[in-house]
Design a protein around this motif. Structure first.
Motif, mmCIF file in Angstrom:
data_model
loop_
_atom_site.group_PDB
_atom_site.id
_atom_site.type_symbol
_atom_site.label_atom_id
_atom_site.label_comp_id
_atom_site.label_asym_id
_atom_site.label_seq_id
_atom_site.Cartn_x
_atom_site.Cartn_y
_atom_site.Cartn_z
ATOM 1 N N HIS A 99 0.939 -1.074 -0.031
ATOM 2 C CA HIS A 99 -0.136 0.112 0.022
ATOM 3 C C HIS A 99 0.947 1.373 -0.068
ATOM 4 O O HIS A 99 2.164 0.952 0.216
ATOM 5 C CB HIS A 99 -1.025 -0.060 1.279
ATOM 6 N N ARG A 100 0.244 2.299 -0.256
ATOM 7 C CA ARG A 100 0.815 3.771 -0.258
ATOM 8 C C ARG A 100 0.037 4.847 0.094
ATOM 9 O O ARG A 100 -1.281 4.653 -0.344
ATOM 10 C CB ARG A 100 1.791 3.879 -1.705
ATOM 11 N N PHE A 101 0.332 5.810 0.343
ATOM 12 C CA PHE A 101 -0.448 7.105 0.488
ATOM 13 C C PHE A 101 0.716 8.132 -0.229
ATOM 14 O O PHE A 101 1.551 8.042 -0.497
ATOM 15 C CB PHE A 101 -0.463 7.940 1.994
ATOM 16 N N VAL A 102 -0.336 9.117 -1.011
ATOM 17 C CA VAL A 102 0.204 10.079 -1.764
ATOM 18 C C VAL A 102 -0.821 11.421 -1.474
ATOM 19 O O VAL A 102 -1.983 11.285 -1.229
ATOM 20 C CB VAL A 102 0.267 9.781 -3.455
ATOM 21 N N ALA A 103 -0.078 12.553 -1.721
ATOM 22 C CA ALA A 103 -1.131 13.793 -1.554
ATOM 23 C C ALA A 103 -1.976 14.335 -2.811
ATOM 24 O O ALA A 103 -2.679 15.146 -2.448
ATOM 25 C CB ALA A 103 -0.095 14.728 -1.298
ATOM 26 N N SER A 104 -1.602 13.556 -3.944
ATOM 27 C CA SER A 104 -2.413 13.894 -5.078
ATOM 28 C C SER A 104 -2.742 12.777 -5.772
ATOM 29 O O SER A 104 -2.134 11.579 -5.483
ATOM 30 C CB SER A 104 -1.705 14.913 -5.762
ATOM 31 N N GLY A 122 -1.670 -4.504 -7.538
ATOM 32 C CA GLY A 122 -2.338 -5.263 -8.665
ATOM 33 C C GLY A 122 -3.722 -4.919 -9.095
ATOM 34 O O GLY A 122 -3.923 -4.506 -10.101
ATOM 35 N N ASP A 123 -4.617 -4.985 -8.061
ATOM 36 C CA ASP A 123 -6.079 -4.793 -8.312
ATOM 37 C C ASP A 123 -6.237 -3.240 -8.241
ATOM 38 O O ASP A 123 -7.260 -2.677 -8.545
ATOM 39 C CB ASP A 123 -6.775 -5.391 -7.016
ATOM 40 N N SER A 124 -5.270 -2.410 -7.624
ATOM 41 C CA SER A 124 -5.448 -1.061 -7.506
ATOM 42 C C SER A 124 -6.377 -0.623 -6.874
ATOM 43 O O SER A 124 -7.380 0.296 -7.580
ATOM 44 C CB SER A 124 -4.959 -0.381 -8.794
ATOM 45 N N TRP A 125 -6.835 -0.941 -5.604
ATOM 46 C CA TRP A 125 -7.893 -0.240 -4.790
ATOM 47 C C TRP A 125 -7.566 1.174 -4.432
ATOM 48 O O TRP A 125 -6.855 1.283 -3.457
ATOM 49 C CB TRP A 125 -8.505 -1.050 -3.693
ATOM 50 N N GLU A 145 -10.869 -9.260 -1.133
ATOM 51 C CA GLU A 145 -9.381 -9.475 -1.736
ATOM 52 C C GLU A 145 -9.066 -10.183 -3.000
ATOM 53 O O GLU A 145 -9.767 -11.365 -3.152
ATOM 54 C CB GLU A 145 -8.836 -10.113 -0.654
ATOM 55 N N ASP A 146 -8.220 -9.838 -3.794
ATOM 56 C CA ASP A 146 -7.778 -10.606 -5.091
ATOM 57 C C ASP A 146 -8.778 -10.854 -6.080
ATOM 58 O O ASP A 146 -8.982 -12.044 -6.510
ATOM 59 C CB ASP A 146 -7.010 -11.822 -4.586
ATOM 60 N N SER A 147 -9.820 -9.966 -5.979
ATOM 61 C CA SER A 147 -11.014 -10.128 -6.933
ATOM 62 C C SER A 147 -10.793 -9.627 -8.431
ATOM 63 O O SER A 147 -11.770 -9.766 -9.182
ATOM 64 C CB SER A 147 -12.362 -9.801 -6.384
ATOM 65 N N GLY A 148 -9.582 -9.062 -8.627
ATOM 66 C CA GLY A 148 -9.162 -8.414 -9.880
ATOM 67 C C GLY A 148 -9.709 -7.106 -10.190
ATOM 68 O O GLY A 148 -10.217 -6.764 -11.339
ATOM 69 N N GLY A 149 -9.610 -6.278 -9.119
ATOM 70 C CA GLY A 149 -10.174 -4.755 -9.465
ATOM 71 C C GLY A 149 -11.661 -4.748 -9.708
ATOM 72 O O GLY A 149 -12.395 -5.937 -9.470
#
Length: 224
Positions: A60-65, A121-124, A155-159
């Motif tokens: 996971h990650r956090f970003v400001a934009s 991968g799924d990019s939630w 989880e792991d449902s393919g986006g």
């Protein structure tokens, strides 16, 4: 910083009302929290995992934009894109330890908005929006869910394309993949009960958050 250890400096901090939306969800999947402004991003990660039903099984990650918005050059150069990750995963010049950044600091960088991506991968992708703030008091819990709609995708449902395909198959007993997807969902959830994508149990989420906080405090006292 330990998960949910947010009591220090309570007199100086705020309670932030934050609305979190899972981008591209239709119908919309969202949550509204009351969160202490001093929560570090690793703590916010744990809150989001609990509230959306994730299992902390992926990066996971956090970003400001918005991390997927086109970059615009400034004075002919593209600005450095910062992202906040668990400290042990920081490898690139733009990586910052999430343990060293508070929720309030991140929202300030993003002009009251920030983003959290889970499972590359799924990019939630979740958008965090500051709705309001008020002074914290000593009885304010570190995190509380106050509203929301629909459970998080599996989880792991393919986006969303994969998740929607699974939901369509579950809803139609005549669907050629109904039995296969039903078995997969039962395995993932650990239950043969019918899967309701609209279900959200806010009291259970808050009990889980409170228990996580109590366990952390108990561990700190034993360590002393």
């Amino acid at each position: 910083m330990d998960i949910f250890n947010a009591e220090a400096g309570a007199d100086q901090e705020s309670i932030l009302e934050v609305r979190v939306v899972l981008i591209d969800s239709e119908p919309e999947i969202w949550r509204v929290f009351q969160l202490r402004s001093s929560l570090a991003l690793n703590q916010v990660h744990q809150v989001l995992q609990t509230a959306f039903g994730w299992e902390d099984a992926h990066l996971h990650r956090f970003v400001a934009s918005d991390p997927f918005a086109p970059l615009r050059p400034v004075d002919g150069q593209f600005p450095e894109v910062l992202q906040w990750l668990p400290g042990q995963e920081c490898e690139e010049p733009g990586d910052r330890p999430e343990e060293d950044c508070s929720l309030d600091q991140l929202l300030a960088l993003g002009s009251a908005e920030a983003f959290y991506e889970y499972d590359f991968g799924d990019s939630w992708l979740h958008r965090l929006e500051l709705v309001s703030r008020r002074p914290a008091d000593k009885d304010s819990p570190p995190a509380r869910l106050i509203d929301g709609a629909r459970r998080g995708p599996l989880e792991d449902s393919g986006g969303f394309p994969g998740y929607e395909e699974i939901m369509d198959a579950l809803a139609d007993p005549r669907h050629p993949d109904h039995a296969e997807h039903s078995a997969w969902v039962a395995d993932i959830t650990g239950s043969d009960a019918p899967f309701d994508p609209a279900f959200l149990d806010i009291p259970t989420v808050n009990r889980t958050l409170a228990e996580q906080f109590r366990r952390t405090r108990s561990g700190e006292k034993r360590a002393k």
